[in-house]
Design a protein around this motif. Sequence first.
Motif, PDB file in Angstrom:
ATOM      1  N   SER A   9       0.702  -1.263   0.062  1.00 14.18           N
ATOM      2  CA  SER A   9      -0.115  -0.101  -0.067  1.00 14.18           C
ATOM      3  C   SER A   9       0.784   1.332  -0.240  1.00 14.18           C
ATOM      4  O   SER A   9       2.014   0.962   0.138  1.00 14.18           O
ATOM      5  CB  SER A   9      -0.892   0.017   1.428  1.00 14.18           C
ATOM      6  N   ASP A  12       3.259   2.163   2.726  1.00 16.79           N
ATOM      7  CA  ASP A  12       4.412   0.797   3.276  1.00 16.79           C
ATOM      8  C   ASP A  12       5.536   0.688   2.026  1.00 16.79           C
ATOM      9  O   ASP A  12       6.652   0.236   2.266  1.00 16.79           O
ATOM     10  CB  ASP A  12       3.677  -0.312   3.347  1.00 16.79           C
ATOM     11  N   MET A  15       9.168   1.358   2.931  1.00 15.96           N
ATOM     12  CA  MET A  15       9.747   0.505   3.783  1.00 15.96           C
ATOM     13  C   MET A  15      10.164  -0.848   3.109  1.00 15.96           C
ATOM     14  O   MET A  15      11.374  -1.350   3.250  1.00 15.96           O
ATOM     15  CB  MET A  15       8.762  -0.091   4.966  1.00 15.96           C
ATOM     16  N   TRP A  16       9.407  -1.170   2.159  1.00 23.16           N
ATOM     17  CA  TRP A  16       9.884  -2.464   1.257  1.00 23.16           C
ATOM     18  C   TRP A  16      10.901  -2.110   0.404  1.00 23.16           C
ATOM     19  O   TRP A  16      12.126  -2.915  -0.057  1.00 23.16           O
ATOM     20  CB  TRP A  16       8.557  -3.154   0.452  1.00 23.16           C
ATOM     21  N   TYR A  35      10.442   7.057  16.533  1.00 25.12           N
ATOM     22  CA  TYR A  35      10.228   6.022  15.351  1.00 25.12           C
ATOM     23  C   TYR A  35       8.881   5.250  15.623  1.00 25.12           C
ATOM     24  O   TYR A  35       8.467   5.065  16.810  1.00 25.12           O
ATOM     25  CB  TYR A  35      11.377   4.911  15.490  1.00 25.12           C
ATOM     26  N   ARG A  36       8.303   4.654  14.561  1.00 31.85           N
ATOM     27  CA  ARG A  36       7.167   3.955  14.847  1.00 31.85           C
ATOM     28  C   ARG A  36       7.055   2.542  13.752  1.00 31.85           C
ATOM     29  O   ARG A  36       7.673   2.664  12.741  1.00 31.85           O
ATOM     30  CB  ARG A  36       5.835   4.591  14.839  1.00 31.85           C
ATOM     31  N   TYR A  37       6.392   1.571  14.319  1.00 34.12           N
ATOM     32  CA  TYR A  37       6.287   0.346  13.555  1.00 34.12           C
ATOM     33  C   TYR A  37       4.829  -0.321  14.027  1.00 34.12           C
ATOM     34  O   TYR A  37       5.057  -0.572  15.079  1.00 34.12           O
ATOM     35  CB  TYR A  37       7.576  -0.657  13.776  1.00 34.12           C
ATOM     36  N   PRO A  38       4.092  -0.882  13.305  1.00 34.89           N
ATOM     37  CA  PRO A  38       4.066  -0.797  11.755  1.00 34.89           C
ATOM     38  C   PRO A  38       3.903   0.658  11.373  1.00 34.89           C
ATOM     39  O   PRO A  38       3.504   1.611  12.013  1.00 34.89           O
ATOM     40  CB  PRO A  38       2.961  -1.728  11.391  1.00 34.89           C
ATOM     41  N   PRO A  39       4.116   0.809   9.918  1.00 30.57           N
ATOM     42  CA  PRO A  39       4.008   2.193   9.355  1.00 30.57           C
ATOM     43  C   PRO A  39       2.274   2.625   9.707  1.00 30.57           C
ATOM     44  O   PRO A  39       1.513   1.837   9.618  1.00 30.57           O
ATOM     45  CB  PRO A  39       4.217   2.118   7.921  1.00 30.57           C
ATOM     46  N   PRO A  44       2.067   8.051  16.952  1.00 34.49           N
ATOM     47  CA  PRO A  44       1.122   7.925  18.050  1.00 34.49           C
ATOM     48  C   PRO A  44       1.410   8.418  19.307  1.00 34.49           C
ATOM     49  O   PRO A  44       0.601   8.444  20.353  1.00 34.49           O
ATOM     50  CB  PRO A  44       1.396   6.249  18.164  1.00 34.49           C
ATOM     51  N   PRO A  91      10.783   0.674  18.621  1.00 37.28           N
ATOM     52  CA  PRO A  91       9.956  -0.060  18.113  1.00 37.28           C
ATOM     53  C   PRO A  91      10.117  -1.656  18.065  1.00 37.28           C
ATOM     54  O   PRO A  91      11.074  -1.790  17.871  1.00 37.28           O
ATOM     55  CB  PRO A  91       9.170   0.090  17.000  1.00 37.28           C
ATOM     56  N   ILE A  92       8.901  -2.371  18.471  1.00 38.47           N
ATOM     57  CA  ILE A  92       8.921  -3.763  17.970  1.00 38.47           C
ATOM     58  C   ILE A  92       8.904  -4.093  16.662  1.00 38.47           C
ATOM     59  O   ILE A  92       7.799  -3.712  16.055  1.00 38.47           O
ATOM     60  CB  ILE A  92       7.811  -4.567  19.205  1.00 38.47           C
TER      61      ILE A  92
END
Lengths: 130, 389
Positions: A9, A12, A15-16, A35-39, A44, A91-92
């Motif tokens: 999408s 995203d 990132m890919w 930083y955040r994950y998932p996009p 947040p 982030p995780i």
Amino acid sequence: MGKTTPVMSLSDAPMWQSIENGKLALMACKTCGTYRYPPSPICPKCLSMETEWKPIAGTGTILSWVVFHRKYFDDFPPPYNAVAVRLDEGPIIMTNLVGEEPEGSWIGKRVSLEYVDHDGRRQHAARIAE
Amino acid sequence: MRRPGLGYIVGAYEHPLRDAPDRSVAQLHAEVAAGALADAGLTKDDVDGLFCGPDTPGTGPLSMADYMNLNLRHVDTTNTSGSSYLIHVAHACQAIAAGKCDVALITLAGRPRQEGKAKGSLKRADNPNQPDFEFEHPFGIQILGVYAMVAQRHAHLYGTTAEQMAWVKVAFSHHAQHNPNAKLRNVVTVEDVVNSPLVADPLHRLDCCVVTDGGGALVVTREEIAKSLDRPLVKVIGCGEAPYGQAGGYAEITDSGARRSGATAYAQANVTPADIRYASIYDSFTITAMVQLEDLGFCEKGEIGAFVSDGGLISGSGRLAVNTDGGGLCNNHPVNRGGMTKALEAVRQIRGEAHPAVQVPDCDLALANAIGGQLGVRHASSTIILERG
């Protein structure tokens, strides 16, 4: 059954692309730096929409893991694993551990990210750091 | 000092089937709706509010409202996956209090066993267009994998063992032997659970819930109507709902929304965990029930392993009677969603209509909790507290 199928999408694709380039980038808030994950379209922490894609160091610590003993996808013959990694940036992320598997608990082990070919696509994976 | 009833559950019905090859999803919804109305002593013409989730066939509530020829003035299709149906109880109480409806019907039904979801071999049901899908799915992560990660981390942080997790299944199997409709009625031991095949380490096959067809329904109404009916009064005195997500990748995966939904419900009901005589707790996996029990305050965080051990959840002899119908681990798990069945057994306990072997004596206060979505990544918890009226 069937294979895992990434869905691309708009938010995203960068990132890919960073994975293709061999240096994972994550969304980071231009206002507060988080930083955040998932996009996601919004920070947040501060709800800023000002976002940049920033490369990460590719190092982190295993937060948890699982070994699957049943077949769920044709491109993941069992047994296979998945790990949740707490990146040093915060982030995780979810990925797979490649190479040697630790004895006993995997939690707390340091890992570094690398990039592997998985069934015709490139994605990240973690390896136990020396 | 408890608070007045927010609403009254006057009808409750659980579909007896666990395999329904010859029924449509719409038929199952209609059967549970008719069953709950008959249980209440009401008719379809009394229903003016319909609450349902995406398991209802058609566009939201429209098809079922049409098939059953309901004259509605209020609809609610809140969807938080399996926790939806306890939220529907709360929203029905709110709608009744606001004068939007008088008799609310809540239904859940489906036939996942007929649709290939019983073997865990279908791709996860999440919509591939949801934003987080592609960041877990390409790494082979399946729904139970996330729960397994929660269990691994719980073991790491608190020393929780596979044997302790197994006690959850053991307790519910003791209850299920008395439920003639339960999918699995055989009593199992801790050894049976830990010696069953590993599915997603550390979850064994017997740590996982059943997949069943069927469903259930509830009827919620106002005090005056409830008191005019010939059924034991089941009063809703507290409700809570709480989504819990990843917070950008920073959330603790062994925590759940139950802490917040529980606190909200306890405050509204003016009761504490120690007051609760019976609890229905969603149990997609053994670890699912354990995380909710500790987040609901039945023990300190991390101490659930000891709490459930040695038959801690067995009615009569344990620390707290939980899932006396056999739960999702043994009885049923219609549409792979848990909230409805949790409410049904809590209603039976308050009415004194649970099986005599598992009925909590003089059960005047019960709690039901459900998790919809997945622990560890994104879910919503919902809590209701019921009191004998």
